[in-house]
Design a protein around this motif. Sequence first.
Motif, mmCIF file in Angstrom:
data_model
loop_
_atom_site.group_PDB
_atom_site.id
_atom_site.type_symbol
_atom_site.label_atom_id
_atom_site.label_comp_id
_atom_site.label_asym_id
_atom_site.label_seq_id
_atom_site.Cartn_x
_atom_site.Cartn_y
_atom_site.Cartn_z
ATOM 1 N N ASP A 109 0.769 -1.137 0.155
ATOM 2 C CA ASP A 109 0.131 -0.031 0.023
ATOM 3 C C ASP A 109 0.767 1.202 -0.060
ATOM 4 N N LYS A 110 0.945 1.896 -1.254
ATOM 5 C CA LYS A 110 1.669 2.964 -1.429
ATOM 6 C C LYS A 110 1.146 4.490 -0.662
ATOM 7 N N THR A 111 -0.240 4.388 -0.607
ATOM 8 C CA THR A 111 -1.005 5.499 -0.128
ATOM 9 C C THR A 111 -0.305 6.308 0.983
ATOM 10 N N MET A 112 0.136 7.514 0.610
ATOM 11 C CA MET A 112 0.497 8.492 1.739
ATOM 12 C C MET A 112 2.092 7.906 1.998
ATOM 13 N N LYS A 113 2.518 7.104 1.467
ATOM 14 C CA LYS A 113 4.163 6.977 1.454
ATOM 15 C C LYS A 113 4.633 8.335 0.659
ATOM 16 N N VAL A 114 5.476 9.153 1.284
ATOM 17 C CA VAL A 114 5.987 10.430 0.599
ATOM 18 C C VAL A 114 7.263 9.880 -0.549
ATOM 19 N N GLY A 115 7.294 10.445 -1.531
ATOM 20 C CA GLY A 115 8.229 10.226 -2.614
ATOM 21 C C GLY A 115 8.925 11.466 -2.977
ATOM 22 N N PHE A 137 5.324 8.385 -8.401
ATOM 23 C CA PHE A 137 4.754 8.669 -7.180
ATOM 24 C C PHE A 137 3.261 9.249 -7.215
ATOM 25 N N THR A 138 3.208 10.097 -8.270
ATOM 26 C CA THR A 138 1.692 10.688 -8.526
ATOM 27 C C THR A 138 0.446 9.863 -8.909
ATOM 28 N N ILE A 139 1.096 8.546 -9.540
ATOM 29 C CA ILE A 139 -0.090 7.706 -10.063
ATOM 30 C C ILE A 139 -0.436 6.496 -8.747
ATOM 31 N N SER A 140 0.394 6.867 -7.831
ATOM 32 C CA SER A 140 0.327 5.757 -6.599
ATOM 33 C C SER A 140 -0.253 6.403 -5.322
ATOM 34 N N SER A 141 -0.772 7.506 -5.239
ATOM 35 C CA SER A 141 -1.296 8.277 -4.107
ATOM 36 C C SER A 141 -0.271 8.746 -3.058
#
Length: 210
Positions: A109-115, A137-141
């Motif tokens: 779950d990549k949601t709200m992991k920062v990149g 990053f932008t396609i993965s929330s």
Amino acid sequence: MKVLVVNGSAQPKGCTARALDEVEKTLHENGIETERITIGNKDIRGCINCGFCRKNGRCVFNDAVNETAPKFAEADGLIVGTPVYYAGSNGQLHAFLDRLFYSTMDTVDKTMKVGATVVSSRRAGSTSAFSDLNMFFTISSMPVVSSTYWNEVHGFTPEDVEKDLEGLQTMRNLGRNMAFLIKAIKSQKETEGGAPKQEHEYFTSFPDKL
């Protein structure tokens, strides 16, 4: 709290590494752990769209991608560093990210992991490489961390990068911004009981060919 740092350069002690050193030092000063892996000098091939990962939860090629996936799952943030080749990123790095993000679509779950993307170039081509890698990053929330300039340093050697005082300043500000954002998201998750809900009901593919 921890950030996974991926150096896409084939030179573990090169210009890209020097930029990443500055970001990592600042993260440490702000209470964030880091782990760095260097993949630009490894034999990494591209995705072959075989579907193995969707059935088995891992890539069919058992290399650095599968080794990195559990670390990615545990991390609060991801920094991707690359040298600039013909206004683009390192080829191994791009293949690595294609497979890492796709093979973990259902398992991490990549949601709200920062990149954040960090680029190094001698002169030009950095902004196109920067924009390209931020797409992962932008396609993965994943919120993208910015700084006081585009996240780049300039120089042909690490010694040149030492003279790029604005570039190193940008790296330090990036580290502070990333630490702040990770802490803010962690606090909000604790308040709200998790990350924002993500809808996945619709998948527009126009099968009726209209």
